[in-house]
Write an enzyme that holds these catalytic residues in place. Structure first.
Site: not given
Length: 319
Positions: A154, A177, A233, A257, A262, A280-282
């Site tokens: 994406g 797709t 995720r 990450d 969590e 989880h600091v993306g």
């Protein structure tokens, strides 16, 4: 002009709260001693929801018969029961695009950290090993010559691909797709992608469709030189299968990450030498989080000003 009533179930950035309180009557549920009592007493007044990090679904909607919009913070929205909102004719928005570059930068950084063991090397210095005359062992993996398979091409996936090309990586992808305008080879199955690559970058959203999509079979296909990076995720990867694959050498390493539960990270993963973990600091720079928060505010203001959301989630096309 009467201010619309807005529910804020979870604490948000101070500047978001301040802006919303200027234009709306904000009910801060996270400050309430008895949140359920607030919902029972004020629920019928609520026209919109400013949603931070936390679940939202039928349990909240049943108290909000006149809600029109849920403005979510984050590009992912698997914590929102979109089907229930659709049924209740409540529009859901999220915050895409403003975090693409930040997450893509994190993804490439995490990939380099994992392959070259940079986090472990830093700890080597901090423990005094280098000063004691013990150089860090040569890393057995390199970024050079790798083929990167992106699961979820994406907006963020494309930003990662662009950066990966600059590092000389060959890029393949898998998604729901084939995208005709994309120059990278497409694989109809995730296992097929893993067979063609030695590095798997997970950018896929959460939800039932992707739950444990990266399983033992996919990891085996990736091979003993394989590296898994997850900035999507936590639920997309079967953590038990990943731990086993790392322990027995089915794959080489992992950079994570995000996690299934969590902020809890399985101790077995933390004990492995070729695993790099981040909390989880993306998208967690102040600038990017501010841009995300501003989009929450703008979605609410635009909705109540014009009746149109700025960035509805894709499922909202049928509302």
């Amino acid at each position: 002009m009467t201010k619309a009533d807005i529910l804020m179930p979870y604490k948000m950035l101070p500047f978001v709260q301040e802006q919303l309180e200027k234009d709306f009557t904000v009910h801060r549920l996270f400050d309430a001693d008895d949140p359920d009592a607030v919902l029972r007493a004020q629920g019928a007044k609520i026209k919109g929801v400013a949603l931070g990090f936390g679940p939202f679904g039928p349990n909240q909607l049943k108290h909000l018969p006149n809600a029109e919009i849920v403005a979510g913070f984050g590009v992912g929205y698997d914590h929102v029961d979109v089907a229930a909102c659709l049924e209740a004719k409540v529009t859901v928005t999220h915050t895409p695009n403003v975090l693409n570059d930040e997450v893509a930068d994190t993804a490439i950084g995490l990939l380099i950290m994992t392959v070259r063991e940079l986090g472990q090397a830093e700890q080597w210095v901090r423990r005094g090993e280098w000063a004691a005359g013990r150089p860090y062992p040569l890393t057995q993996a390199t970024l050079q010559g790798r083929t990167l398979g992106i699961f979820g091409l994406g907006r963020i996936g494309k930003a990662i691909a662009k950066r990966a090309e600059a590092f000389g990586l060959t890029v393949h992808y898998h998604g729901r797709t084939k995208q005709d305008e994309v120059p990278y080879p497409y694989h109809a199955t995730l296992t097929g992608l893993a067979e063609a690559c030695d590095t798997l970058m997970v950018v896929a959203p959460g939800g039932t469709a992707t739950h444990h999509a990266v399983n033992g079979q996919v990891l085996k296909a990736l091979g003993p030189n394989g590296v898994v990076i997850n900035v999507g995720r936590g639920s997309v990867i079967d953590e038990a299968a990943l731990t086993k694959a790392l322990e027995d050498g089915t794959i080489y390493g992992a950079g994570l990450d995000v996690f299934e539960d969590e902020p809890n990270v399985p101790p077995a993963l933390l004990a492995l030498p070729r695993v790099t973990v981040l909390p989880h600091v993306g998208s967690a720079s102040q600038a990017t989080r501010n841009a995300m928060g501003q989009l929450v505010v703008d979605n609410l203001k635009n909705w109540f000003g014009t009746g149109a959301p700025l960035t509805p989630v894709p499922e909202m096309s049928g509302i």
